[in-house]
Design an enzyme around this catalytic site. Sequence first.
Site, PDB file in Angstrom:
ATOM      1  N   ASP A   1     -39.066  14.777  -0.247  1.00 14.46           N
ATOM      2  CA  ASP A   1     -39.665  14.755  -1.729  1.00 14.46           C
ATOM      3  C   ASP A   1     -39.761  13.339  -1.854  1.00 14.46           C
ATOM      4  O   ASP A   1     -40.828  12.980  -2.438  1.00 14.46           O
ATOM      5  CB  ASP A   1     -39.257  15.514  -2.451  1.00 14.46           C
ATOM      6  CG  ASP A   1     -39.418  16.971  -2.449  1.00 14.46           C
ATOM      7  OD1 ASP A   1     -40.392  17.256  -1.769  1.00 14.46           O
ATOM      8  OD2 ASP A   1     -38.625  17.797  -2.870  1.00 14.46           O
TER       9      ASP A   1
ATOM     10  N   ARG B   1     -35.390  23.531   6.184  1.00 19.67           N
ATOM     11  CA  ARG B   1     -34.415  24.299   5.862  1.00 19.67           C
ATOM     12  C   ARG B   1     -34.801  25.687   4.962  1.00 19.67           C
ATOM     13  O   ARG B   1     -35.312  25.261   3.890  1.00 19.67           O
ATOM     14  CB  ARG B   1     -33.260  23.597   5.198  1.00 19.67           C
ATOM     15  CG  ARG B   1     -32.281  23.284   5.568  1.00 19.67           C
ATOM     16  CD  ARG B   1     -31.048  22.598   5.238  1.00 19.67           C
ATOM     17  NE  ARG B   1     -31.113  22.200   3.894  1.00 19.67           N
ATOM     18  CZ  ARG B   1     -30.107  21.758   3.293  1.00 19.67           C
ATOM     19  NH1 ARG B   1     -28.946  21.653   3.619  1.00 19.67           N
ATOM     20  NH2 ARG B   1     -30.119  21.521   1.813  1.00 19.67           N
TER      21      ARG B   1
ATOM     22  N   ASP C   1     -33.613  15.295  -2.459  1.00 16.09           N
ATOM     23  CA  ASP C   1     -34.430  15.645  -1.126  1.00 16.09           C
ATOM     24  C   ASP C   1     -35.303  14.463  -0.639  1.00 16.09           C
ATOM     25  O   ASP C   1     -35.995  13.926  -1.203  1.00 16.09           O
ATOM     26  CB  ASP C   1     -35.454  16.707  -1.845  1.00 16.09           C
ATOM     27  CG  ASP C   1     -35.959  17.387  -0.688  1.00 16.09           C
ATOM     28  OD1 ASP C   1     -36.678  16.689   0.193  1.00 16.09           O
ATOM     29  OD2 ASP C   1     -36.141  18.701  -0.174  1.00 16.09           O
TER      30      ASP C   1
ATOM     31  N   THR D   1     -31.532  30.805   3.077  1.00 20.64           N
ATOM     32  CA  THR D   1     -30.577  31.049   4.087  1.00 20.64           C
ATOM     33  C   THR D   1     -29.831  29.866   4.391  1.00 20.64           C
ATOM     34  O   THR D   1     -28.827  29.790   5.206  1.00 20.64           O
ATOM     35  CB  THR D   1     -31.070  31.485   5.490  1.00 20.64           C
ATOM     36  OG1 THR D   1     -32.036  30.753   5.722  1.00 20.64           O
ATOM     37  CG2 THR D   1     -31.738  33.104   5.212  1.00 20.64           C
TER      38      THR D   1
END
Length: 209
Positions: free
Chosen positions: A203, A104, A200, A108
């Site tokens: 991560d 991603r 995340d 944006t």
Amino acid sequence: MPKLTVLDHPLIEHKLSIMRMKETGTKDFRQLLSEITMLLAYEATRDLPTYEKEIETPIAKMKGRFISDQKVGIIPILRAGLGMVDGFLAVHPTAKVGHIGLYRDHDTLLPVEYYFKIPDDASERELILLDPMLATGGSAIAAIDCLKKRGCNNIKMVNLIAAPEGIEAVHTAHPDVDIFVAHVDEKLNEQAYIIPGLGDAGDRIFGTK
Ligand code: PRP
Ligand code: URA
């Protein structure tokens, strides 16, 4: 009618709560993701066709039930989907594995494709997309678009946590794709992270932050 299956089970809630905790480290996070994926894999393969064959136990003859040769392919969305591959293969060891690389864009929030490799006979297989997080749904929709472009039309999606916004978006874009999730969370924040979520996923699996 698009279908959403939420696995509502104390074992899953327990394991997922540990995964969410910010103090949970990479090793436990990976292990728990694998364990929950096994449970998701059971549910996502519940409708695999079976056939009967006569077998003999040490006591008596009976009709045994076996999985028909419906071929299955799993497609982890890189990176975080990789954390679900081992768990799925533990339950369905003959599944072939394809990969779709998407990230991603931080500004944006739109998915950017960087890798695509699926089995040659993928269009004959039932394909199960794996990604721990379904947030806006942008990555899932892009991955499904990529597969359909190659003639693959038998697709399911398996996620650990989904936001209502992502479920709605995938079901609107691809109403034929059934979704299986361990939990549906509350909503997205301004950065399109799932609340409360687990941060995340990539991560946390790979220890990159
Ligand atoms: C995460 C996650 C999904 C995507 C979900 O990946 O694993 O692929 O975000 O968000 P969306 O539903 O809004 O598209 P990310 O883009 O962080 O890439 P990574 O796995 O390589 O870290
Ligand atoms: N991707 C993640 O890894 N986590 C989120 O909360 C949203 C997208």
